[in-house]
Design an enzyme around this catalytic site. Sequence first.
Site, PDB file in Angstrom:
ATOM      1  N   LYS A   1       0.813  -1.215   0.000  1.00  0.00           N
ATOM      2  CA  LYS A   1       0.000   0.000   0.000  1.00  0.00           C
ATOM      3  C   LYS A   1       0.843   1.260   0.000  1.00  0.00           C
ATOM      4  O   LYS A   1       0.388   2.311  -0.465  1.00  0.00           O
ATOM      5  CB  LYS A   1      -0.933  -0.018   1.192  1.00  0.00           C
ATOM      6  CG  LYS A   1      -1.991  -1.097   1.096  1.00  0.00           C
ATOM      7  CD  LYS A   1      -2.776  -1.071   2.364  1.00  0.00           C
ATOM      8  CE  LYS A   1      -4.082  -1.777   2.222  1.00  0.00           C
ATOM      9  NZ  LYS A   1      -4.950  -1.408   3.338  1.00  0.00           N
TER      10      LYS A   1
ATOM     11  N   LYS B   1      -1.452   1.735   9.783  1.00  0.00           N
ATOM     12  CA  LYS B   1      -1.957   0.712   8.860  1.00  0.00           C
ATOM     13  C   LYS B   1      -0.827  -0.167   8.346  1.00  0.00           C
ATOM     14  O   LYS B   1       0.295   0.297   8.170  1.00  0.00           O
ATOM     15  CB  LYS B   1      -2.655   1.388   7.663  1.00  0.00           C
ATOM     16  CG  LYS B   1      -3.861   2.225   8.056  1.00  0.00           C
ATOM     17  CD  LYS B   1      -4.430   2.993   6.878  1.00  0.00           C
ATOM     18  CE  LYS B   1      -5.296   2.135   5.972  1.00  0.00           C
ATOM     19  NZ  LYS B   1      -5.985   3.004   4.961  1.00  0.00           N
TER      20      LYS B   1
ATOM     21  N   LYS C   1      -3.924  10.172   8.573  1.00  0.00           N
ATOM     22  CA  LYS C   1      -4.838  10.873   9.469  1.00  0.00           C
ATOM     23  C   LYS C   1      -6.101  10.020   9.551  1.00  0.00           C
ATOM     24  O   LYS C   1      -6.570   9.492   8.549  1.00  0.00           O
ATOM     25  CB  LYS C   1      -5.151  12.250   8.916  1.00  0.00           C
ATOM     26  CG  LYS C   1      -6.067  13.030   9.830  1.00  0.00           C
ATOM     27  CD  LYS C   1      -5.876  14.521   9.709  1.00  0.00           C
ATOM     28  CE  LYS C   1      -6.733  15.254  10.725  1.00  0.00           C
ATOM     29  NZ  LYS C   1      -6.250  15.076  12.100  1.00  0.00           N
ATOM     30  N   TYR C   2      -6.633   9.875  10.770  1.00  0.00           N
ATOM     31  CA  TYR C   2      -7.870   9.103  10.945  1.00  0.00           C
ATOM     32  C   TYR C   2      -9.036  10.051  10.699  1.00  0.00           C
ATOM     33  O   TYR C   2      -9.266  10.985  11.471  1.00  0.00           O
ATOM     34  CB  TYR C   2      -7.914   8.523  12.365  1.00  0.00           C
ATOM     35  CG  TYR C   2      -9.110   7.634  12.617  1.00  0.00           C
ATOM     36  CD1 TYR C   2      -9.275   6.440  11.931  1.00  0.00           C
ATOM     37  CD2 TYR C   2     -10.068   7.983  13.569  1.00  0.00           C
ATOM     38  CE1 TYR C   2     -10.365   5.616  12.171  1.00  0.00           C
ATOM     39  CE2 TYR C   2     -11.175   7.162  13.818  1.00  0.00           C
ATOM     40  CZ  TYR C   2     -11.310   5.988  13.115  1.00  0.00           C
ATOM     41  OH  TYR C   2     -12.391   5.168  13.356  1.00  0.00           O
TER      42      TYR C   2
ATOM     43  N   GLU D   1      -9.957   2.569  -4.238  1.00  0.00           N
ATOM     44  CA  GLU D   1     -10.756   2.909  -3.071  1.00  0.00           C
ATOM     45  C   GLU D   1     -10.354   4.281  -2.539  1.00  0.00           C
ATOM     46  O   GLU D   1      -9.162   4.582  -2.421  1.00  0.00           O
ATOM     47  CB  GLU D   1     -10.577   1.852  -1.979  1.00  0.00           C
ATOM     48  CG  GLU D   1     -11.015   0.466  -2.431  1.00  0.00           C
ATOM     49  CD  GLU D   1     -11.134  -0.554  -1.297  1.00  0.00           C
ATOM     50  OE1 GLU D   1     -11.931  -1.493  -1.435  1.00  0.00           O
ATOM     51  OE2 GLU D   1     -10.436  -0.404  -0.273  1.00  0.00           O
TER      52      GLU D   1
ATOM     53  N   GLU E   1      -6.406   2.748  -1.318  1.00  0.00           N
ATOM     54  CA  GLU E   1      -5.749   1.561  -1.870  1.00  0.00           C
ATOM     55  C   GLU E   1      -6.391   1.154  -3.189  1.00  0.00           C
ATOM     56  O   GLU E   1      -7.481   1.608  -3.532  1.00  0.00           O
ATOM     57  CB  GLU E   1      -5.787   0.387  -0.881  1.00  0.00           C
ATOM     58  CG  GLU E   1      -7.161  -0.195  -0.656  1.00  0.00           C
ATOM     59  CD  GLU E   1      -7.112  -1.615  -0.073  1.00  0.00           C
ATOM     60  OE1 GLU E   1      -6.089  -2.314  -0.205  1.00  0.00           O
ATOM     61  OE2 GLU E   1      -8.129  -2.032   0.507  1.00  0.00           O
TER      62      GLU E   1
ATOM     63  N   ARG F   1      -8.276  -6.868  -8.647  1.00  0.00           N
ATOM     64  CA  ARG F   1      -9.071  -8.094  -8.855  1.00  0.00           C
ATOM     65  C   ARG F   1     -10.546  -7.706  -8.932  1.00  0.00           C
ATOM     66  O   ARG F   1     -10.899  -6.549  -8.738  1.00  0.00           O
ATOM     67  CB  ARG F   1      -8.863  -9.021  -7.668  1.00  0.00           C
ATOM     68  CG  ARG F   1      -9.208  -8.307  -6.355  1.00  0.00           C
ATOM     69  CD  ARG F   1      -9.264  -9.195  -5.159  1.00  0.00           C
ATOM     70  NE  ARG F   1      -9.276  -8.431  -3.925  1.00  0.00           N
ATOM     71  CZ  ARG F   1     -10.336  -7.926  -3.341  1.00  0.00           C
ATOM     72  NH1 ARG F   1     -11.521  -8.049  -3.905  1.00  0.00           N
ATOM     73  NH2 ARG F   1     -10.245  -7.246  -2.215  1.00  0.00           N
TER      74      ARG F   1
HETATM   75  P1  ADP Z   1      -8.054  -3.107   3.976  1.00  0.00           P
HETATM   76  O1  ADP Z   1      -7.168  -3.329   2.799  1.00  0.00           O
HETATM   77  O2  ADP Z   1      -7.614  -3.833   5.204  1.00  0.00           O
HETATM   78  O3  ADP Z   1      -9.505  -3.306   3.661  1.00  0.00           O
HETATM   79  P2  ADP Z   1      -8.323  -0.204   3.631  1.00  0.00           P
HETATM   80  O4  ADP Z   1      -7.152   0.696   3.522  1.00  0.00           O
HETATM   81  O5  ADP Z   1      -9.034  -0.535   2.371  1.00  0.00           O
HETATM   82  O6  ADP Z   1      -7.863  -1.556   4.370  1.00  0.00           O
HETATM   83  O7  ADP Z   1      -9.360   0.376   4.671  1.00  0.00           O
HETATM   84  C1  ADP Z   1     -10.496  -0.349   5.054  1.00  0.00           C
HETATM   85  C2  ADP Z   1     -11.470   0.552   5.757  1.00  0.00           C
HETATM   86  O8  ADP Z   1     -10.861   1.129   6.923  1.00  0.00           O
HETATM   87  C3  ADP Z   1     -11.915   1.755   4.937  1.00  0.00           C
HETATM   88  O9  ADP Z   1     -12.987   1.428   4.092  1.00  0.00           O
HETATM   89  C4  ADP Z   1     -12.348   2.701   6.031  1.00  0.00           C
HETATM   90  O10 ADP Z   1     -13.594   2.343   6.566  1.00  0.00           O
HETATM   91  C5  ADP Z   1     -11.304   2.467   7.112  1.00  0.00           C
HETATM   92  N1  ADP Z   1     -10.175   3.405   6.956  1.00  0.00           N
HETATM   93  C6  ADP Z   1      -9.065   3.228   6.224  1.00  0.00           C
HETATM   94  N2  ADP Z   1      -8.262   4.312   6.274  1.00  0.00           N
HETATM   95  C7  ADP Z   1      -8.877   5.214   7.064  1.00  0.00           C
HETATM   96  C8  ADP Z   1      -8.569   6.558   7.519  1.00  0.00           C
HETATM   97  N3  ADP Z   1      -7.425   7.179   7.157  1.00  0.00           N
HETATM   98  N4  ADP Z   1      -9.473   7.170   8.335  1.00  0.00           N
HETATM   99  C9  ADP Z   1     -10.624   6.551   8.708  1.00  0.00           C
HETATM  100  N5  ADP Z   1     -10.958   5.318   8.326  1.00  0.00           N
HETATM  101  C10 ADP Z   1     -10.114   4.636   7.508  1.00  0.00           C
END
Ligand code: ADP
Length: 446
Positions: A116, A158, A201-202, A275, A287, A291
């Site tokens: 990622k 992450k 950032k969350y 996404e 990300e 697929r």
């Molecule tokens: P994974 O590959 O494990 O599915 P993602 O990066 O696609 O991880 O994130 C999955 C979910 O986590 C997102 O759809 C969202 O709900 C939450 N998320 C990811 N990044 C953030 C962020 N920076 N802030 C808030 N929520 C997040």
Amino acid sequence: MFKKILIANRGEIALRIQRACRELGIATVAVHSTADTDAMHVRLADESVCIGPPPARDSYLNMPSILSAALITGAEAIHPGYGFLSENADFAEMVEAHNLVFIGPTAAHIRMMGDKITAKTTMAGLGVPLVPGSAGEIGTVAEARETAARIKYPVLIKAAAGGGGRGMKVAQNESELEAAFMEARAEAGAAFGNNAVYMEKYLDKPRHIELQILADTQGEVVHIGERDCSLQRRHQKLLEEAGSPIISAAQRDALGKTVTSALKQIGYRNAGTLEFLYQDEQFSFIEMNTRLQVEHPVSEMISGIDLVHEQIRIAAGEPLGYTQADIHFSGHAIECRITAEDPETFAPSPGRVDVFHPPGGLGVRVDSALFAGYRVPPHYDSLIAKLITHGRTREEAVARMRRALREFVITGIKTTIPLHERILADPQFMAGDYTIHWLERFVAET
Ligand code: ADP
């Protein structure tokens, strides 16, 4: 075009791919573990090969077994579905090394997007906006502190190799940072064999919006619109919509231009999904999945495009044969993911299905490999059916979903149908007014 394809998957997605093959006049080879000997994807395939015992690592993830099955049966191509080996670059490489076609992107692109951090740096370089965060891997607590101070709390740690919502930890403030960092690293190491982590950032009220794309080997790249996948529990999607109730056609077009131009520049091929988190009218890339996605049917319902047909045609070297201007969206679609779980506690509920009566009627689609007498094995993902409805408007799709959920009878095991009925009855859901954090609270409060 191929004459025979091996489908390296099980359950509803294996059936979904078989359907596309049959419509294209292609014979199918199913593979299965000893737990799936009687499964529907095995019964309906033209040929089947047992590839090992129940644990996925010995069967559906067993690359030599799957490759041997393809060579023995004379299959020319392998469709990996989603999950299992679908994002395994080594597998894609092995498939091609055996003169078979991998129905998906190149191994190099799978590898690029599978990390990622590399995915984000690549996309940023191509003009795709990101969530504020670390420039790359965060290696020490001190680095984590510096980055968090720059982008401001709350922050999210992450996993670089992350997937399925694992290896993700929030720190609301500095006192929580060290624990979040250590836990995310440990979880990432255990789950993915790679403990590299990064920071974002969350965001407190984002929606999860993703864009479906298709790219042929002649350089044409189109998007098939967005999906709103904000209804999640533990970062896992539960219900998806196409289009998003809050995205305008102008926003979709603008995002589509940015994304298709980026993918043209890297020479991407086959299907993929980018996404984004969407907050304060800003899209931020998180990300790319290289697929087919679980939720692909909602895009098919509003576009009329069969994404699996297109994946197969692209893998066979055919041009898409249309451009963005030829793609039109009609109405609204919703998908409910139905799992074999207790609708209140989410405890797994494998076992024998006594009655299986799927709903029908105009605008209703059921993607499922279930049948009465089938025993849901405890070894795999708990998804047992995807219920998809389409309507001319969101209201019509919602009304159809409500009545389809009522008609759906599955007895013998517990399912999440009652949870979906509660969501579909909620006024805030009806208004389309929700973020990625909404469902977690809804489940806790109702
Ligand atoms: P994974 O590959 O494990 O599915 P993602 O990066 O696609 O991880 O994130 C999955 C979910 O986590 C997102 O759809 C969202 O709900 C939450 N998320 C990811 N990044 C953030 C962020 N920076 N802030 C808030 N929520 C997040």
